[in-house]
Design a protein around this motif. Structure first.
Motif, mmCIF file in Angstrom:
data_model
loop_
_atom_site.group_PDB
_atom_site.id
_atom_site.type_symbol
_atom_site.label_atom_id
_atom_site.label_comp_id
_atom_site.label_asym_id
_atom_site.label_seq_id
_atom_site.Cartn_x
_atom_site.Cartn_y
_atom_site.Cartn_z
ATOM 1 N N ARG A 9 9.400 23.916 -0.246
ATOM 2 C CA ARG A 9 8.578 25.061 -0.670
ATOM 3 C C ARG A 9 8.283 26.009 0.492
ATOM 4 N N MET A 10 8.130 25.440 1.698
ATOM 5 C CA MET A 10 7.697 26.264 2.834
ATOM 6 C C MET A 10 8.665 27.403 3.153
ATOM 7 N N ALA A 11 9.881 27.339 2.619
ATOM 8 C CA ALA A 11 10.873 28.372 2.922
ATOM 9 C C ALA A 11 10.683 29.643 2.096
ATOM 10 N N ASN A 29 20.914 37.582 -8.858
ATOM 11 C CA ASN A 29 20.498 37.484 -10.262
ATOM 12 C C ASN A 29 19.244 36.651 -10.497
ATOM 13 N N GLU A 30 18.725 36.026 -9.441
ATOM 14 C CA GLU A 30 17.558 35.141 -9.630
ATOM 15 C C GLU A 30 16.496 35.485 -8.599
ATOM 16 N N ALA A 31 15.305 35.832 -9.061
ATOM 17 C CA ALA A 31 14.208 36.144 -8.136
ATOM 18 C C ALA A 31 13.844 34.879 -7.353
ATOM 19 N N PRO A 32 13.300 35.038 -6.132
ATOM 20 C CA PRO A 32 12.926 33.860 -5.343
ATOM 21 C C PRO A 32 12.044 32.902 -6.136
ATOM 22 N N MET A 33 12.408 31.648 -6.112
ATOM 23 C CA MET A 33 11.726 30.662 -6.967
ATOM 24 C C MET A 33 11.700 29.307 -6.274
ATOM 25 N N VAL A 34 10.603 28.593 -6.475
ATOM 26 C CA VAL A 34 10.505 27.223 -5.953
ATOM 27 C C VAL A 34 10.756 26.245 -7.108
ATOM 28 N N GLU A 75 13.170 21.619 -11.868
ATOM 29 C CA GLU A 75 12.192 22.303 -12.712
ATOM 30 C C GLU A 75 11.398 23.267 -11.868
ATOM 31 N N PRO A 76 11.163 24.498 -12.374
ATOM 32 C CA PRO A 76 10.367 25.450 -11.590
ATOM 33 C C PRO A 76 8.983 24.865 -11.292
ATOM 34 N N ALA A 77 8.512 25.059 -10.069
ATOM 35 C CA ALA A 77 7.173 24.555 -9.705
ATOM 36 C C ALA A 77 6.135 25.345 -10.491
ATOM 37 N N SER A 78 5.121 24.632 -10.998
ATOM 38 C CA SER A 78 4.083 25.320 -11.776
ATOM 39 C C SER A 78 3.162 26.093 -10.846
#
Ligand code: SD4
Length: 318
Positions: free
Chosen positions: A9-11, A279-284, A297-300
């Motif tokens: 996540r820290m990235a 095509n994909e916004a930054p996501m954890v 799974e996307p982090a909540s």
């Protein structure tokens, strides 16, 4: 197509910055260096750069690497102290004809000559972690690995150039002079613009036994999708270690190919990573390993908030 993928996540904030450069046609070298520096500079990430956890002797010794997937140039530093951004020193070393991997005092001398920023990397918070750990160790036997997280990234720019980079303070309470997988080509990272790149986080001593980053790139070269390549390499090596040694250390890898397709595999619970492409916004995402298949799974929102809260919560000496 452009894209970036990184361990943990820290990235995320670094990836956001790197992607802004890539969007504008920036190159994969600048984007990845900018992104890793962001992680190195953030004091609350306790395993990379400033605020990184110290070795047994209460010194923050850092490892970092940079690789250019077009030229296969590699630069790396290991067990370097008192410099703000090891990844930038690694990138600078990648441009040298020889002397590409420097350790300790030699790395510091080079960085000093080249005018890199000196900085005391030991924060008060890291010192409290250290002191608390020393106290805890008198009561229970703790493994040095508990308390870690390396940032490893792979980047693709619109010109098709790929890069990989890593940065870490390695294992908390490591021996002075200990070097992990992160600055070691093929183990902590590998990238070839003709195929793709991969990078690792986990127990360096075990990652190095299998050159797992190289293995994933090799599989991608055969046309295998990064997800499949990561799963195969991690599952196979995890199994191999268990058969031969009875156990396998933590191992999580992220990869991207030169089409911007990505993959992730881990042998632990709760591995997080950050990714973004055209095509994909930054996501954890959080990855679960279900019988060898890794499900992302996307982090909540709650997870994201909790993450920052725990990282920045006040820390008391025991
Ligand atoms: C090391 N691989 O020095 C690093 C540590 C790490 O998550 O990745 N921690 O062995």
């Amino acid at each position: 197509m452009w894209g970036m993928i990184a361990t943990w996540r820290m990235a995320l904030e670094g990836i956001e910055k790197g992607c802004n450069l890539l969007k504008e046609g920036g190159n994969a070298g600048d984007a990845i260096e900018t992104a890793v520096r962001e992680v190195e500079d953030f004091p609350f990430y306790k395993s990379v750069g400033y605020g990184g956890l110290p070795n047994e002797e209460m010194e923050v010794e850092l490892d970092a690497a940079f690789m250019d997937g077009d030229t296969l140039d590699i630069g790396a530093v290991a067990a370097i102290k008192d410099f703000a951004n090891p990844v930038s020193i690694a990138r600078r070393l990648s441009k040298e004809p020889v002397n590409n991997l420097l350790v300790g005092e030699g790395a510091e001398k080079f960085a000093h000559k080249e005018g890199f920023e000196r900085k005391n990397m030991l924060t008060d918070r890291a010192m409290i972690h250290y002191k608390n750990r020393v106290k805890e160790m008198t009561q229970t036997e703790l493994k040095p690995y508990s308390g870690h997280d390396t940032v490893g990234m792979v980047c693709l720019d619109t010109a098709g150039k790929m890069t990989a980079a890593t940065s870490t303070s390695g294992l908390f309470m490591k021996k002075k002079g200990r070097v992990g997988d992160s600055p070691v080509s093929g183990s902590g990272f590998y990238v070839d613009s003709k195929a793709g790149g991969a990078t690792a986080t986990g127990l360096g001593e075990d990652v190095m036994k299998g050159c797992v980053s190289y293995e994933i790139v090799r599989l991608m070269k055969e046309g295998i999708h990064p997800q499949e390549a990561c799963e195969r390499a991690v599952a196979m090596f995890d199994q191999e270690l268990k058969e031969r040694r009875g156990k396998a250390g933590d191992m999580s890898l992220v990869a991207m190919n030169n089409k911007g397709e990505w993959g992730v595999a881990t042998n632990i619970e709760g591995f997080s990573f950050a990714v973004a492409t055209e095509n994909e916004a930054p996501m954890v995402y959080l990855t679960k390993n279900v019988n060898g298949k890794c499900i992302h799974e996307p982090a909540s929102q709650e997870w994201m908030e909790n993450y920052m809260k725990t990282r920045t919560a006040p820390l008391k000496e025991l």
